[in-house]
Design a protein around this motif. Structure first.
Motif, PDB file in Angstrom:
ATOM      1  N   GLY A 221      53.335 -29.080  16.338  1.00 49.85           N
ATOM      2  CA  GLY A 221      51.934 -28.803  16.655  1.00 49.85           C
ATOM      3  C   GLY A 221      51.464 -29.414  17.961  1.00 49.85           C
ATOM      4  N   LEU A 222      52.365 -30.092  18.686  1.00 43.75           N
ATOM      5  CA  LEU A 222      51.976 -30.775  19.929  1.00 43.75           C
ATOM      6  C   LEU A 222      52.707 -30.180  21.133  1.00 43.75           C
TER       7      LEU A 222
ATOM      8  N   SER B 113      48.090 -38.891  25.034  1.00 43.20           N
ATOM      9  CA  SER B 113      47.832 -39.710  26.220  1.00 43.20           C
ATOM     10  C   SER B 113      48.009 -38.909  27.504  1.00 43.20           C
ATOM     11  N   ILE B 114      48.837 -37.869  27.470  1.00 47.02           N
ATOM     12  CA  ILE B 114      49.060 -37.045  28.661  1.00 47.02           C
ATOM     13  C   ILE B 114      47.733 -36.482  29.169  1.00 47.02           C
ATOM     14  N   TYR B 115      46.939 -35.980  28.234  1.00 49.80           N
ATOM     15  CA  TYR B 115      45.628 -35.425  28.603  1.00 49.80           C
ATOM     16  C   TYR B 115      44.592 -36.528  28.796  1.00 49.80           C
TER      17      TYR B 115
ATOM     18  N   LEU C 130      52.888 -42.514  33.328  1.00 55.21           N
ATOM     19  CA  LEU C 130      52.944 -42.993  31.942  1.00 55.21           C
ATOM     20  C   LEU C 130      54.353 -43.531  31.716  1.00 55.21           C
ATOM     21  N   ASN C 131      54.452 -44.847  31.547  1.00 50.23           N
ATOM     22  CA  ASN C 131      55.746 -45.491  31.331  1.00 50.23           C
ATOM     23  C   ASN C 131      55.538 -46.642  30.354  1.00 50.23           C
ATOM     24  N   ILE C 132      56.040 -46.475  29.115  1.00 44.78           N
ATOM     25  CA  ILE C 132      55.896 -47.529  28.106  1.00 44.78           C
ATOM     26  C   ILE C 132      57.249 -48.163  27.777  1.00 44.78           C
ATOM     27  N   LEU C 133      58.214 -48.010  28.694  1.00 44.36           N
ATOM     28  CA  LEU C 133      59.522 -48.629  28.497  1.00 44.36           C
ATOM     29  C   LEU C 133      59.405 -50.139  28.680  1.00 44.36           C
ATOM     30  N   PRO C 134      60.287 -50.927  28.068  1.00 46.92           N
ATOM     31  CA  PRO C 134      60.178 -52.389  28.131  1.00 46.92           C
ATOM     32  C   PRO C 134      60.213 -52.915  29.566  1.00 46.92           C
TER      33      PRO C 134
ATOM     34  N   THR D 134      48.650 -29.544  31.090  1.00 47.52           N
ATOM     35  CA  THR D 134      47.388 -30.061  31.630  1.00 47.52           C
ATOM     36  C   THR D 134      47.386 -29.850  33.138  1.00 47.52           C
ATOM     37  N   PRO D 135      46.202 -29.817  33.772  1.00 46.59           N
ATOM     38  CA  PRO D 135      46.139 -29.542  35.225  1.00 46.59           C
ATOM     39  C   PRO D 135      46.889 -30.568  36.065  1.00 46.59           C
ATOM     40  N   GLU D 136      46.906 -31.822  35.602  1.00 44.23           N
ATOM     41  CA  GLU D 136      47.485 -32.892  36.427  1.00 44.23           C
ATOM     42  C   GLU D 136      48.990 -33.056  36.245  1.00 44.23           C
ATOM     43  N   PHE D 137      49.545 -32.608  35.111  1.00 46.25           N
ATOM     44  CA  PHE D 137      50.918 -32.980  34.781  1.00 46.25           C
ATOM     45  C   PHE D 137      51.945 -32.269  35.659  1.00 46.25           C
TER      46      PHE D 137
END
Length: 610
Positions: free
Chosen positions: A282-283, A257-259, A215-219, A289-292
């Motif tokens: 609350g987050l 999005s992680i999950y 997960l990479n949303i950097l420019p 998660t199993p994959e993280f």
């Protein structure tokens, strides 16, 4: 792998071709379709006589299109000169001129925004419209093709070019411009050898496997966006998730999005971490998660307090990477491997030779301060306009002051270079000073960085105006907004009648800062004006957005107010708290959907405190 030819050849397996490569909120692109699209673009390039060694500007807002075009150029041995789509005319002109470009591929709005040169290859793209149903698409395809010159409609007639040549390692692949230590930006040439060597280092360091999802949303116009995003993903034949651009209001969606996308590696910057910490109520179990596996902080100094607080709150380990555009992205890694992790440090060098030198060019002892210099296959060979850095032995002088402890861990202690780091972006004051001094009402100016808990640093400008000119903050902000990219626009502007100077006539920065601090204290202690709540709100909104905001903008949604983005949203909230002496909750800040909504929230808070 030794070449991008080998990288793409490794994905030719039928099973891999069906694997998702690039996933957004709206679309999912698999490897088969991606490679076919890239090869069609290559056919187009060859038909237009674009050759190895050429330099082609790329400025495309849509991320998937941008990367397909960039990779096609790289495979052909063409250097992709990246210019962020929101760059101003001045910056774009300097880049095109200094890089001596042979062509450009840009979104159509850039034609009016910039003054692009008349070169051998020119391609202006229109934005793709929302995809229609299959039947309707067939009925309208001819009409769309004649009306829209999108990337897809342009490459549609071309057959995919299967054959690839191996490009020499010393050939340029990407040219990325940073701000310069003078007013002009500096073009960093990253070769095929630089990038491939560093991708191998990153892949090993991050423990990437066949099931990894990044997960990479950097420019994508910055190295940490493109290198540690789609290029690292491609190199490992895994999946990249870029669901949406970062916005404060979407922090909950980002953590979900992680999950949702089964993320294993989350690439972030300290500013993003700070905002997640502020608005992640609350987050806290989002990374459970199993994959993280890993949170990886890049592109800026990670303050130790934020680092430890984030790990404790979200129960996740955070790794820290140090590098520059000139070193592709990294060089030092604090984690994920246990042997290289120590809180507060940049870790240890990987695939790099490192020295810390004193003013005489001599290596310092353990725990002694000096300049960090680095050498390796990932270090650039030269800027577009060559300098003596790197030196003749290949050593790159980072301009950062560092120490090394007894265990071999390195720590950044300060900077030699006059640079402001705001949200992971390097900003050089000289560039802003030159723009300010272009204003006919400005005699001279001074710019410096000031610590900020969210952005790392903010940009402060101090200006002396002509005697006959009115010190109009709004006019000066508007002028800056026309000539500087958003990150470089001063967060605060102050006026002085005279600058303190030394015997040589040079402005004494330390004394300027004291004068500004005294002015701020005087303003805060002065009686509040009789302006209405609405007038005061419009005034601070104008300062935040670098645009004269009027009552006509009160009811407009945030996305329709010029200059109102997710970062300035938080800036506005902070200024509201300071101006009206109130405290906004996370819910209040998220609920500011317009200035009229902000006005209502302020009124409610003030009523309660009376």
């Amino acid at each position: 792998m030794e070449s991008f030819k080998q990288v793409l050849s490794a994905i030719s397996d039928k099973k891999l071709l069906k694997r998702p490569f690039y996933v957004t909120e709206a679309n999912q692109y698999n490897y088969g379709d991606f490679i076919k699209r890239v090869n069609k673009i290559r056919t187009l390039l060859q038909s237009k006589n674009v050759k190895q060694g050429d330099r082609i500007v790329v400025s495309i807002l849509e991320g998937y299109d941008m990367f397909c075009v960039t990779l096609a150029l790289m495979i052909e041995g063409v250097s992709a000169v990246l210019i962020e789509p929101d760059a101003k005319r001045r910056r774009a002109g300097i880049i095109c001129s200094s890089a001596k470009i042979d062509g450009w591929i840009v979104d159509k709005p850039r034609l009016s925004d910039w003054e692009l040169p008349d070169v051998k290859f020119q391609l202006a793209l229109e934005t793709s419209k929302a995809k229609k149903g299959a039947l309707l698409k067939k009925l309208l395809v001819k009409k769309e093709e004649t009306e829209q010159k999108t990337l897809d409609t342009i490459i549609e007639p071309y057959e995919p070019l299967e054959k690839m040549s191996s490009i020499p390692k010393e050939e340029g692949a990407l040219i990325i411009y940073t701000s310069g230590t003078t007013s002009d930006p500096k073009g960093v040439i990253l070769t095929h050898g630089n990038i491939l060597a560093h991708l191998a280092s990153l892949s090993s360091q991050y423990d990437l496997t066949k099931s990894s999802v990044i997960l990479n949303i950097l420019p994508l116009y910055h190295v940490d966006g493109i290198i540690q995003g789609p290029l690292l993903t491609l190199f490992n034949a895994i999946t990249l998730s870029r669901p949406f651009d970062f916005q404060v209001q979407k922090i909950e969606d980002l953590l979900h999005s992680i999950y949702k996308y089964k993320i294993s590696h989350f690439f972030t910057v300290p500013t993003m971490m700070s905002l997640i910490d502020q608005f992640g109520d609350g987050l806290e179990d989002s990374f459970d998660t199993p994959e993280f596996k890993h949170v990886i902080s890049v592109a800026g100094y990670l303050e130790e307090n934020l680092w430890s607080k984030f790990m404790e709150r979200f129960n996740v380990k955070v790794s820290n990477v140090y590098g520059l555009t000139e070193t592709v992205t990294g060089g030092f890694f604090c984690g994920p491997k246990e042997s290289s992790w120590k809180l507060g440090s940049i870790g240890k060098p990987v695939d790099s030779e490192v020295k810390i030198l004193n003013d005489n060019g001599e290596e310092v002892d353990v725990n002694e301060l000096g300049e960090l210099v680095i050498r390796g296959n990932h270090v650039m060979k030269s800027y577009v306009v060559p300098t003596d850095n790197p030196d003749t032995q290949g050593w790159f002088y980072t301009g950062d002051l560092a120490t090394k402890d007894e265990d071999g861990f390195y720590f950044i202690k300060g900077r030699i270079k006059n640079v402001i780091i705001k949200g992971g972006i390097n900003i050089y004051p000289e560039e802003i000073i030159e723009v300010l001094n272009l204003n006919t009402n400005v005699v001279e100016s001074f710019v410096y960085g000031e610590k900020d808990p969210t952005w790392g640093e903010k940009v402060i400008a101090v200006v002396k105006m002509e005697q006959s000119a009115v010190a109009d903050l709004n006019d000066l902000q508007t002028f800056c907004a026309k000539n500087l990219e958003g990150d470089k626009i001063p967060d605060e502007i102050y006026f002085l009648d005279e600058f303190p100077k030394g015997i040589s006539g040079k402005i004494i920065g330390a004394q300027v800062k004291v004068k500004v601090e005294n002015n701020i204290k005087a303003i805060k202690s002065a009686p509040q004006s009789d302006d209405s709540l609405q007038e005061r709100l419009l005034s601070i909104a104008s300062k935040c957005f670098n645009f004269r905001v009027t009552s006509e903008d009160l009811n407009l949604p945030t996305q329709q107010v010029q200059g109102w983005n997710s970062l300035e949203h938080l800036h506005l909230a902070t200024m509201i708290e300071e101006t009206f002496n109130i405290k906004l909750s996370t819910k209040d800040i998220m609920n500011i959907s317009s200035l009229s909504k902000a006005e209502k929230i302020i009124q409610e808070k003030l009523t309660v405190t009376k």
